[in-house]
Design a protein around this motif. Sequence first.
Motif, PDB file in Angstrom:
ATOM      1  N   TYR A 114       1.102  -1.399  -0.263  1.00 50.50           N
ATOM      2  CA  TYR A 114       0.162  -0.280  -0.328  1.00 50.50           C
ATOM      3  C   TYR A 114       0.767   1.440   0.157  1.00 50.50           C
ATOM      4  N   THR A 115       0.197   2.331  -1.049  1.00 50.18           N
ATOM      5  CA  THR A 115       0.982   3.334  -1.022  1.00 50.18           C
ATOM      6  C   THR A 115       0.922   4.281   0.637  1.00 50.18           C
ATOM      7  N   ASP A 116      -0.051   4.000   1.442  1.00 46.67           N
ATOM      8  CA  ASP A 116      -0.698   4.826   2.712  1.00 46.67           C
ATOM      9  C   ASP A 116      -1.342   3.813   3.275  1.00 46.67           C
ATOM     10  N   THR A 128      -2.663   9.732   9.799  1.00 43.95           N
ATOM     11  CA  THR A 128      -2.602   9.362   7.747  1.00 43.95           C
ATOM     12  C   THR A 128      -1.384   9.844   7.214  1.00 43.95           C
ATOM     13  N   THR A 129      -1.351   9.066   6.087  1.00 47.98           N
ATOM     14  CA  THR A 129       0.751   9.741   5.302  1.00 47.98           C
ATOM     15  C   THR A 129      -0.421  10.546   3.941  1.00 47.98           C
ATOM     16  N   ASN A 130      -1.559  10.547   3.785  1.00 54.07           N
ATOM     17  CA  ASN A 130      -2.447  10.496   2.806  1.00 54.07           C
ATOM     18  C   ASN A 130      -3.241  11.935   3.582  1.00 54.07           C
ATOM     19  N   ASN A 148      -4.285   2.574  -0.559  1.00 53.11           N
ATOM     20  CA  ASN A 148      -3.757   2.990  -1.640  1.00 53.11           C
ATOM     21  C   ASN A 148      -4.642   4.727  -2.464  1.00 53.11           C
ATOM     22  N   SER A 149      -4.101   5.714  -2.849  1.00 53.46           N
ATOM     23  CA  SER A 149      -4.625   6.901  -2.344  1.00 53.46           C
ATOM     24  C   SER A 149      -5.451   7.474  -3.560  1.00 53.46           C
TER      25      SER A 149
END
Length: 159
Positions: A114-116, A128-130, A148-149
């Motif tokens: 996962y991106t985030d 959160t990273t997003n 994912n975003s």
Amino acid sequence: MKILITGGNNAKTLKLLKAFPGHFMLLADYGDVPGILTEHYGFASLGVLNKDSIAHILLNFCITESIDSIIPLHDYEIEPLAKSAVLFGEYGIQVLLPSLEKLGDYNHAEKVKYTDFAVFINGELIFTTNETLPANQEADLNGVFGFNSDTTNFKLFTI
């Protein structure tokens, strides 16, 4: 607050340190773990891995180390801890996982990158990273979730 995160020997675990500023984080894993202790975090060994008694090992460790919350990251810890969350709660230890009834909605068999990731406690988004992620989610959402975003299809952040 003192928070235990399992899977401390994995680099993915270190990403979670920034999610809990102002709290002491204890990163623990089974087997050999370097004994490092700083002002804000430490590493510890959970002893020998015995998958048949995961909940007992972790409850004993949490009581001994005065842990307030636990975030299990190993796949094999998720279900036993979800089943034992009430017992942990009786000792004042919060298990940061979805309820056992909803666990299947967020658990996955395959490893996905996962991106985030996002951390929820009682439905409240605490990190959160997003930054575009909406803060309102299910009221009982607990734990660390990867996503994912392009979607908010949350899955448990596991190693």
